[in-house]
Design a protein around this motif. Structure first.
Motif, PDB file in Angstrom:
ATOM      1  N   LEU A  75      -8.336  -2.484  11.222  1.00 49.88           N
ATOM      2  CA  LEU A  75      -7.851  -2.295   9.857  1.00 49.88           C
ATOM      3  C   LEU A  75      -7.667  -3.673   9.240  1.00 49.88           C
ATOM      4  CD1 LEU A  75      -7.078   0.396  11.351  1.00 49.88           C
ATOM      5  CD2 LEU A  75      -5.187   0.588   9.744  1.00 49.88           C
ATOM      6  N   ALA A  77      -6.597  -5.776   6.018  1.00 49.43           N
ATOM      7  CA  ALA A  77      -5.830  -5.613   4.785  1.00 49.43           C
ATOM      8  C   ALA A  77      -5.675  -6.942   4.065  1.00 49.43           C
ATOM      9  CB  ALA A  77      -4.447  -5.035   5.090  1.00 49.43           C
ATOM     10  N   ASN A  78      -5.581  -6.874   2.741  1.00 50.60           N
ATOM     11  CA  ASN A  78      -5.318  -8.045   1.917  1.00 50.60           C
ATOM     12  C   ASN A  78      -3.950  -7.906   1.253  1.00 50.60           C
ATOM     13  OD1 ASN A  78      -7.613  -9.681   2.240  1.00 50.60           O
ATOM     14  ND2 ASN A  78      -8.788  -8.368   0.862  1.00 50.60           N
ATOM     15  N   ASP A  79      -3.056  -8.811   1.604  1.00 44.76           N
ATOM     16  CA  ASP A  79      -1.752  -8.881   0.951  1.00 44.76           C
ATOM     17  C   ASP A  79      -1.865  -9.898  -0.177  1.00 44.76           C
ATOM     18  OD1 ASP A  79       0.839  -9.075   0.153  1.00 44.76           O
ATOM     19  OD2 ASP A  79       1.611  -9.918   2.018  1.00 44.76           O
ATOM     20  N   SER A  85      -4.514 -12.546   4.477  1.00 51.03           N
ATOM     21  CA  SER A  85      -5.310 -11.437   4.999  1.00 51.03           C
ATOM     22  C   SER A  85      -4.775 -11.044   6.364  1.00 51.03           C
ATOM     23  CB  SER A  85      -6.784 -11.835   5.109  1.00 51.03           C
ATOM     24  OG  SER A  85      -7.312 -12.129   3.844  1.00 51.03           O
ATOM     25  N   GLN A 328     -11.483   7.204   5.649  1.00 52.52           N
ATOM     26  CA  GLN A 328     -10.558   6.598   4.694  1.00 52.52           C
ATOM     27  C   GLN A 328     -10.853   7.172   3.319  1.00 52.52           C
ATOM     28  OE1 GLN A 328     -10.734   2.339   4.334  1.00 52.52           O
ATOM     29  NE2 GLN A 328      -8.867   2.228   3.119  1.00 52.52           N
ATOM     30  N   ARG A 332      -5.103   3.203   0.892  1.00 48.66           N
ATOM     31  CA  ARG A 332      -4.001   3.004   1.827  1.00 48.66           C
ATOM     32  C   ARG A 332      -3.847   4.153   2.823  1.00 48.66           C
ATOM     33  NH1 ARG A 332      -0.042  -0.673  -0.771  1.00 48.66           N
ATOM     34  NH2 ARG A 332      -0.872  -1.295  -2.786  1.00 48.66           N
ATOM     35  N   SER A 353      -0.303   2.845   4.420  1.00 56.88           N
ATOM     36  CA  SER A 353      -0.175   1.409   4.638  1.00 56.88           C
ATOM     37  C   SER A 353       0.532   0.732   3.472  1.00 56.88           C
ATOM     38  CB  SER A 353      -1.563   0.792   4.835  1.00 56.88           C
ATOM     39  OG  SER A 353      -1.508  -0.616   4.818  1.00 56.88           O
ATOM     40  N   PHE A 355      -0.375  -2.182   2.433  1.00 56.82           N
ATOM     41  CA  PHE A 355      -1.411  -2.892   1.704  1.00 56.82           C
ATOM     42  C   PHE A 355      -2.706  -2.068   1.705  1.00 56.82           C
ATOM     43  CE2 PHE A 355       1.059  -5.948   4.278  1.00 56.82           C
ATOM     44  CZ  PHE A 355       1.767  -6.575   3.264  1.00 56.82           C
ATOM     45  N   PRO A 356      -3.552  -2.250   0.698  1.00 62.79           N
ATOM     46  CA  PRO A 356      -4.891  -1.648   0.754  1.00 62.79           C
ATOM     47  C   PRO A 356      -5.663  -2.229   1.944  1.00 62.79           C
ATOM     48  CG  PRO A 356      -4.381  -2.439  -1.461  1.00 62.79           C
ATOM     49  CD  PRO A 356      -3.315  -2.977  -0.562  1.00 62.79           C
ATOM     50  N   PHE A 357      -6.479  -1.415   2.602  1.00 63.18           N
ATOM     51  CA  PHE A 357      -7.192  -1.908   3.772  1.00 63.18           C
ATOM     52  C   PHE A 357      -8.582  -1.279   3.835  1.00 63.18           C
ATOM     53  CE2 PHE A 357      -4.907   1.892   5.172  1.00 63.18           C
ATOM     54  CZ  PHE A 357      -5.890   2.606   5.851  1.00 63.18           C
ATOM     55  N   SER A 358      -9.421  -1.853   4.671  1.00 68.31           N
ATOM     56  CA  SER A 358     -10.716  -1.266   5.004  1.00 68.31           C
ATOM     57  C   SER A 358     -10.770  -1.101   6.517  1.00 68.31           C
ATOM     58  CB  SER A 358     -11.865  -2.164   4.529  1.00 68.31           C
ATOM     59  OG  SER A 358     -11.790  -3.445   5.137  1.00 68.31           O
TER      60      SER A 358
END
Length: 379
Positions: A75, A77-79, A85, A328, A332, A353, A355-358
Motif C-alpha cells: 500500500l 500512500a502520499n501524505d 510518501s 480498491q 482510501r 486509510s 491517506f489516499p493510497f494505491s
C-alpha cells in the motif's frame, strides 16, 4: 611396482579431486542455504566477501530466489499535508503491517507499478526513479524525451516497468501522445536497465483510456474505443519491442466501465455493469488464455457494495493475492473477495486509510539496479 614419486603424484591428484568435490559440495550446500534466507538477510550477506557477492549477484540465483519468495501486498500512500510518501506492506492475512524505508528523491511521488520487487516511481514533472525497497538501492533514470503533462492521473503519458523472462532484462516503457492535438497516435520509448539512454521504438494508433498493465513480458492498455465495435487492447512485447492488437471478447454490452488487470499470472478484463450514469452493482472478470492470446474465459462474477450514483467507478487497482481478489474502489478503501467462499459479495478488507493510497503486489528481492554497486562497497 610403482615408484614412490608416482605414488605421491597419484595421492596428490586424488587429494585435489577430493578437495574440489568438497568445495563443490560446500558451494551447493551454501547456495541452498541462501535460497532459504529472506531477501533482506541476503542483501546484508552480499557485503561479507567477494565470493558471496558474486554468488548472490548471479542473475540465475537472483531469479531462482525470486521465484521462491512469498508475494505480499504493498500500500503506497502520499501524505501531502506533511509532504512525505509512505510504503506499507501487508505481510500476512492477520493484517500485520510494516513500513518500507526509501530515500526521499522527489516530492509528490507515486508508484507507476511494481515488478519483481522493484518499484517504478514518478513525480509530477515526469521524472522516473527505480527503487528496490528490500536492499534500499535506487536508480534515477535519464529524463524521458517527452515529459510535458506527465502526472499521476494522466492516461496519455505514463510509464510501466516490465520484465523479459527469456533475456532476464527489466525494461521501462514510456507511452506519450503524438505531436498533434487530438491525435490518436501513441508514441513509445524504452529504457533498459543498464543502458544510458531511452530509445524510441515507434508508435501505435489508439490513445489509452487508462494506465497500462504488465503481464508476462508484455504491456497492455485499453484504447478509447472501448464502447463501440472497434474496441481493442494494444499490446507491446518487451522482448521483440513490437506492437500488437487484441480485440475485446464479444459481450452483449460494454455499457459500464472496464479496465485491465493481472490475476493468477494472466491478463484479465474487468467489466462493471450499468450505463455510464447508472449505479454499478456487479463486476465480471474475464481471463485471457496465455497460449493462443485470443480465447477469453469468464472467471468471476462479483457483487459490489452500495456505491454513490455520482461516483465514477473504474476498478483500476485489482490484484490477486493470498488466493483472494483485492479491489480498491475508492482512494482510501480496500475490499476483498474470496473465490472459495459461497458468497459473491465484495467485503471491506481493512479500515479506511488516513491517506489516499494505491495497491500493488510486492515481492522482496535482491535484484540489483546497478551491477557495480556491490563491488564498490566491498573493495
Amino acid at each position: 611396482m610403482s615408484s614412490p614419486s608416482k605414488t605421491l603424484m597419484m595421492r596428490g591428484k586424488k587429494a585435489k579431486v577430493v578437495e574440489g568435490n568438497a568445495q563443490l559440495l560446500c558451494s551447493d550446500a551454501l547456495t541452498e542455504v541462501f535460497h532459504r534466507l529472506p531477501a533482506r538477510t541476503l542483501a546484508s550477506c552480499r557485503m561479507v566477501c567477494k565470493s558471496w557477492m558474486s554468488l548472490l549477484s548471479d542473475v540465475h540465483f537472483v531469479h531462482e530466489h525470486l521465484n521462491r519468495s512469498q508475494q505480499k501486498l504493498l500500500l503506497f500512500a502520499n501524505d501531502r499535508a506533511n509532504d512525505r510518501s509512505l510504503a506499507m506492506v501487508l505481510a500476512d492475512a492477520n493484517g500485520y503491517m510494516y513500513q518500507l524505508s526509501r530515500p526521499l528523491v522527489a516530492q509528490t511521488l507515486f508508484v507507476h507499478n511494481s515488478c519483481n520487487g522493484l518499484l517504478c516511481l514518478g513525480d509530477s514533472k515526469g521524472a522516473v526513479e527505480l527503487l528496490n525497497p528490500t536492499t534500499g538501492e535506487s536508480l534515477v533514470l535519464p529524463k524521458p524525451m517527452y515529459t510535458a503533462g506527465s502526472s499521476q492521473f494522466s492516461s496519455c503519458n505514463w510509464h510501466c516497468l516490465g520484465f523479459c523472462p527469456s533475456t532476464k532484462q527489466h525494461k521501462i516503457a514510456h507511452f506519450y501522445p503524438g505531436a498533434h492535438a487530438g491525435s490518436l497516435e501513441v508514441l513509445c520509448e524504452i529504457y533498459t536497465i543498464g543502458d544510458r539512454d531511452w530509445r524510441q521504438i515507434g508508435s501505435l494508433r489508439g490513445a489509452p483510456i487508462d494506465r497500462g498493465i504488465h503481464v508476462n513480458g508484455s504491456v497492455y492498455y485499453l484504447t478509447r474505443f472501448r464502447y463501440i465495435s472497434s474496441s481493442r487492447i494494444n499490446c507491446l512485447d518487451l522482448q521483440r519491442e513490437k506492437f500488437d492488437v487484441l480485440m475485446l471478447p464479444p459481450r452483449k454490452t460494454y455499457g459500464g466501465h472496464c479496465s485491465l488487470s493481472e490475476l493468477e499470472g494472466k491478463l484479465c478484463l474487468l467489466v462493471v455493469d450499468g450505463a455510464l450514469e447508472g449505479i454499478p452493482r456487479t463486476m465480471d472478470i474475464l481471463m485471457l488464455d496465455n497460449d493462443d492470446k485470443q480465447s477469453w474465459t469468464h472467471r468471476y462474477h462479483i457483487s459490489l457494495p452500495p456505491l454513490m450514483q455520482s461516483c465514477y467507478f473504474t476498478p483500476r487497482h485489482t490484484l490477486f493475492h493470498d488466493s483472494k481478489i483485492w479491489v480498491q474502489l475508492f482512494a482510501r478503501n480496500l475490499y476483498c473477495y474470496d473465490p472459495n467462499s459461497n458468497s459473491e459479495e465484495l467485503e471491506i478488507a481493512c479500515p479506511e486509510s488516513e491517506f489516499p493510497f494505491s495497491i500493488h503486489t510486492f515481492v522482496e528481492s535482491i535484484i540489483p539496479l546497478r551491477q557495480d554497486n556491490f563491488i564498490k562497497k566491498i573493495q
